[in-house]
Design a protein around this motif. Structure first.
Motif, PDB file in Angstrom:
ATOM      1  N   HIS A 112       2.767  11.229   9.094  1.00 58.16           N
ATOM      2  CA  HIS A 112       3.493  11.139  10.362  1.00 58.16           C
ATOM      3  C   HIS A 112       5.006  11.149  10.130  1.00 58.16           C
ATOM      4  O   HIS A 112       5.750  11.836  10.848  1.00 58.16           O
ATOM      5  CB  HIS A 112       3.078   9.867  11.097  1.00 58.16           C
ATOM      6  N   SER A 113       5.476  10.391   9.135  1.00 59.70           N
ATOM      7  CA  SER A 113       6.907  10.368   8.830  1.00 59.70           C
ATOM      8  C   SER A 113       7.398  11.744   8.389  1.00 59.70           C
ATOM      9  O   SER A 113       8.486  12.187   8.773  1.00 59.70           O
ATOM     10  CB  SER A 113       7.193   9.327   7.740  1.00 59.70           C
ATOM     11  N   PHE A 114       6.575  12.437   7.593  1.00 59.45           N
ATOM     12  CA  PHE A 114       6.946  13.784   7.144  1.00 59.45           C
ATOM     13  C   PHE A 114       7.098  14.721   8.339  1.00 59.45           C
ATOM     14  O   PHE A 114       8.080  15.481   8.432  1.00 59.45           O
ATOM     15  CB  PHE A 114       5.878  14.311   6.185  1.00 59.45           C
ATOM     16  N   ASN A 115       6.146  14.675   9.268  1.00 64.60           N
ATOM     17  CA  ASN A 115       6.208  15.555  10.433  1.00 64.60           C
ATOM     18  C   ASN A 115       7.382  15.208  11.343  1.00 64.60           C
ATOM     19  O   ASN A 115       8.009  16.096  11.927  1.00 64.60           O
ATOM     20  CB  ASN A 115       4.893  15.475  11.217  1.00 64.60           C
ATOM     21  N   GLU A 116       7.680  13.894  11.474  1.00 61.62           N
ATOM     22  CA  GLU A 116       8.811  13.493  12.302  1.00 61.62           C
ATOM     23  C   GLU A 116      10.122  14.011  11.723  1.00 61.62           C
ATOM     24  O   GLU A 116      10.979  14.534  12.443  1.00 61.62           O
ATOM     25  CB  GLU A 116       8.858  11.968  12.425  1.00 61.62           C
ATOM     26  N   GLU A 155       6.610  12.830   0.859  1.00 62.10           N
ATOM     27  CA  GLU A 155       6.918  11.668   1.689  1.00 62.10           C
ATOM     28  C   GLU A 155       6.036  10.513   1.239  1.00 62.10           C
ATOM     29  O   GLU A 155       4.809  10.662   1.089  1.00 62.10           O
ATOM     30  CB  GLU A 155       6.674  11.972   3.161  1.00 62.10           C
ATOM     31  N   ILE A 156       6.650   9.370   1.005  1.00 62.60           N
ATOM     32  CA  ILE A 156       5.928   8.166   0.580  1.00 62.60           C
ATOM     33  C   ILE A 156       6.121   7.100   1.649  1.00 62.60           C
ATOM     34  O   ILE A 156       7.249   6.841   2.096  1.00 62.60           O
ATOM     35  CB  ILE A 156       6.422   7.667  -0.787  1.00 62.60           C
ATOM     36  N   VAL A 186       0.861  -1.181   0.000  1.00 64.02           N
ATOM     37  CA  VAL A 186       0.000   0.000   0.000  1.00 64.02           C
ATOM     38  C   VAL A 186       0.897   1.232   0.000  1.00 64.02           C
ATOM     39  O   VAL A 186       1.754   1.381   0.878  1.00 64.02           O
ATOM     40  CB  VAL A 186      -0.937   0.021   1.222  1.00 64.02           C
ATOM     41  N   VAL A 187       0.715   2.099  -0.992  1.00 68.01           N
ATOM     42  CA  VAL A 187       1.547   3.287  -1.150  1.00 68.01           C
ATOM     43  C   VAL A 187       0.827   4.487  -0.550  1.00 68.01           C
ATOM     44  O   VAL A 187      -0.234   4.891  -1.045  1.00 68.01           O
ATOM     45  CB  VAL A 187       1.871   3.550  -2.640  1.00 68.01           C
ATOM     46  N   GLY A 188       1.371   5.034   0.531  1.00 66.31           N
ATOM     47  CA  GLY A 188       0.832   6.246   1.136  1.00 66.31           C
ATOM     48  C   GLY A 188       1.562   7.471   0.618  1.00 66.31           C
ATOM     49  O   GLY A 188       2.753   7.399   0.280  1.00 66.31           O
ATOM     50  N   PHE A 189       0.862   8.602   0.568  1.00 67.08           N
ATOM     51  CA  PHE A 189       1.415   9.798  -0.079  1.00 67.08           C
ATOM     52  C   PHE A 189       1.077  11.028   0.746  1.00 67.08           C
ATOM     53  O   PHE A 189      -0.066  11.209   1.180  1.00 67.08           O
ATOM     54  CB  PHE A 189       0.830   9.924  -1.494  1.00 67.08           C
ATOM     55  N   TYR A 190       2.083  11.878   0.974  1.00 71.29           N
ATOM     56  CA  TYR A 190       1.862  13.163   1.644  1.00 71.29           C
ATOM     57  C   TYR A 190       2.795  14.188   1.017  1.00 71.29           C
ATOM     58  O   TYR A 190       3.974  13.899   0.767  1.00 71.29           O
ATOM     59  CB  TYR A 190       2.123  13.071   3.141  1.00 71.29           C
ATOM     60  N   ARG A 191       2.251  15.397   0.789  1.00 75.12           N
ATOM     61  CA  ARG A 191       3.045  16.403   0.084  1.00 75.12           C
ATOM     62  C   ARG A 191       2.831  17.776   0.683  1.00 75.12           C
ATOM     63  O   ARG A 191       1.706  18.137   1.058  1.00 75.12           O
ATOM     64  CB  ARG A 191       2.655  16.430  -1.402  1.00 75.12           C
TER      65      ARG A 191
END
Length: 649
Positions: free
Chosen positions: A365-369, A269-270, A258-263
């Motif tokens: 969450h990874s992007f914010n970390e 961040e994937i 499952v590919v999650g995406f945040y921009r």
């Protein structure tokens, strides 16, 4: 304003699937994409960008000088062609993931007669018939798995060389972690069962493996083989512990990613969730910077690069956060590579939507970390700026260290740090010439002179980089771009005390760099009265140094950089020392490559034999030509024979 040639090609674009290449004004390919309809897709880039918040659009319109399109027979062919063209041209604006060598893979050897397979960590899988598991997104995750397997499944851990040379069982056998097939008579069938169990464990087939181990444990107990039953019991417990760490996310047995995406702007961040038999097995995250292209093209590039490796495991399903162009062709391409049907889907309802929401949340969450870590680094840099009274935030820091061995093999090293992280692209080594500071034996006996030479050479390049036009520093010329990496840092650190600081200041001021902040970092030592002096930072114009106390974490950035400079300079010194020790007169012959030198030494012998050999003998050596013989005769003239020296009469 678009070039006329581009406008003409836009009018003639076909409404067929294919690949398009955008080129800059110098003809270099800057972006490669694929489309279901070339006419609709390519023209969308050049329509009125008012209200279009994609940063890629205005950049492209300023950069493009030409475009090229290639019509494909179908979507699958377009996907393959796009992937090949990206590898060939390496366009500037296409998404680039980390190279495969950065990933860790576990290799389980192939079961063959007289071969005892083992599980090992490798970086580059090869088509050798072995089983590969991964890639793992971190070395820690891979080695943790390797340790778990070595602890509970009894496979050998030694290398093939150690295995062949072993005369008696090692410590691993004594602690019941290896049956010692190197020297003991081990049941091959039982060992192959262990190999099969490891493969099932790494594949996530825990239910099947648990049933097999439970049956073997009971059978061993019935046969009064209690030690073997205890081995199977411990393996069952290890599997149960691994299963407890896995979160059940679906009720089916399908393996899916499952590919999650945040921009946020140009930062993407994937998150990639690996779901094995309905259980969440692992989560990997990937950061992409300077992502100017649309979201769907980033996702398509990620899928192509992540699953494009020869030995990358492709699941049955890949759930995507959006539907990219030619998703059907991508699915066909992955199906051919994987050897089984692969489905690419962007779900609208059902449990897959919940999985996608979980992946997107992990990406956010990874992007914010990572952003929080970056903010922490910025705070430490601001603290460093205040403590050292620097005129600007020290985003870029460099450190110099000199290494030598008894005055010989003297090397100066420059290492760099950007925003608190080591910037290895800016690492440099300098072979110290030291003509003015050598003694009668040819050794360099002046550490200050060596440092002055290295720093002067480094600072001259900084002055040269400042003279480069702005267009070059922006990267439009790759050849000249490397010169711009020599621009002066925000802070320069030298390894040493007041003496080294004075030398660095002199080297900078002699070249006119009066505004470059320079400090010295001295190592921990004891003074004459036996007091321990911790690491200290010396500032220009300040008598007392600043100690590196445990509470001043910002100053430890300098200590880390100093230790890295020491390591890098020692490595450089070791390299030139090895080169000097293995130097031969053949190395001084111009036009003689390494392969030719090795061939001459292998077929003819030493330099004396090469000097005495005739032309026919030398020409018989593989790779040697008449040009090489001419260079050898100039470097090593043949000694006259006795008959040639004999005078007539």
């Amino acid at each position: 304003m678009l070039p006329e040639v581009v406008q003409q090609k836009l009018e003639a674009l076909p409404a067929k699937p294919g690949v398009y290449l955008f080129k800059d004004k110098k003809g270099a390919v800057v972006y490669v994409g694929k489309a279901k309809s070339l006419r609709a897709r390519v023209r969308s880039y050049f329509q009125d960008a008012h209200g279009d918040d994609r940063p890629f659009i205005p950049i492209l319109q300023r950069t493009i000088g030409d475009l090229e399109t290639i019509v494909a027979a179908n979507e699958k062919e377009a996907t393959i062609l796009e992937n090949n063209l990206i590898k060939e041209h390496r366009p500037r604006y296409n998404v680039k993931l980390r190279d495969d060598k950065d990933f860790i893979t576990l290799r389980l050897g192939k079961v063959e007669p007289s071969v005892w397979p083992r599980l090992e960590v490798v970086r580059r899988p090869t088509p050798d018939g072995a089983m590969y598991f991964g890639p793992y997104h971190s070395a820690t995750a891979a080695r943790r798995t390797l340790h778990l397997v070595n602890k509970h499944f009894q496979l050998r851990t030694c290398s093939d060389t150690e295995f062949a040379a072993r005369k008696r069982p090692c410590l691993q056998h004594q602690i019941k972690r290896c049956p010692a097939p190197c020297v003991l008579d081990v049941d091959r069938r039982w060992y192959e069962e262990q190999v099969d169990a490891v493969a099932k464990f790494l594949e996530g087939r825990h239910d099947e493996l648990s049933r097999e181990l439970d049956e073997r444990m009971k059978q061993s107990a019935r046969e009064m083989r209690f030690e073997l039953a205890a081995v199977y019991r411990d393996q069952l417990r290890a599997i149960e512990a691994a299963r407890e760490e896995q979160r059940v996310v679906t009720i089916d047995d399908v393996d899916r990613d499952v590919v999650g995406f945040y921009r946020e702007g140009e930062l993407v961040e994937i998150a990639l969730l690996h779901v094995v038999s309905g259980k969440l097995a692992d989560v990997a995250t990937y950061s992409i910077k300077q992502a100017e292209i649309p979201d769907d093209e980033i996702v398509a590039a990620f899928v192509a690069q992540h699953y494009g490796g020869e030995d990358t495991l492709v699941p049955d399903e890949v759930i995507l956060p959006c539907e990219p162009q030619l998703v059907g062709g991508m699915a066909e391409w992955l199906t051919d590579r994987a050897g089984h049907k692969v489905a690419l889907m962007h779900p609208k309802r059902g449990h897959r939507v919940d999985l996608l929401a979980m992946a997107n949340e992990n990406a956010r969450h990874s992007f914010n970390e990572k952003k929080r870590q970056s903010d922490d680094i910025q705070e430490r840099l601001r603290d460093l700026q205040e403590r050292l009274r620097l005129p600007a935030l020290p985003s870029r820091i460099e450190c110099c260290d000199i290494s030598h061995l008894g005055g010989g093999d003297t090397v100066g090293a420059i290492v760099a740090m950007r925003d608190g992280e080591l910037d290895k692209k800016r690492y440099r080594t300098f072979n110290v010439r030291g003509d003015a500071v050598r003694d009668q034996q040819g050794q360099i006996n002046d550490d200050y002179g060596s440092m002055y030479e290295v720093l002067a050479r480094r600072f001259r390049r900084a002055l040269k980089a400042e003279e480069l036009p702005q267009s070059i520093t922006e990267g439009t010329s790759p050849e000249r771009e490397s010169e711009s990496t020599w621009d002066a840092p925000d802070l320069f650190v030298v390894d040493g005390g007041r003496g080294q600081l004075a030398v660095a200041l002199a080297a900078a001021h002699d070249l006119g760099l009066h505004d470059l902040p320079i400090v010295a970092l001295a190592k921990e030592r004891e003074n004459i009265v036996g007091e321990t002096l911790v690491d200290r930072v010396y500032l220009p114009g300040q008598k007392n140094p600043i100690p590196l106390k445990s509470s001043t974490t910002s100053l430890f950035l300098l200590a880390r950089l100093r230790d890295e400079a020491h390591r890098f300079s020692n490595r450089g010194r070791s390299r030139i020392g090895k080169k000097r020790r293995f130097h031969t007169p053949l190395d001084d012959v111009k036009g003689l490559g390494d392969k030719t030198k090795k061939a001459l030494l292998r077929h003819v012998g030493n330099v004396a034999a090469i000097r005495a050999a005739d032309d026919a003998t030398l020409l018989a050596v593989p790779g040697v030509t008449s040009r090489h013989i001419k260079a050898l005769r100039e470097a090593f003239p043949r000694e006259p024979t006795a008959e040639a020296d004999r005078q007539p009469g």
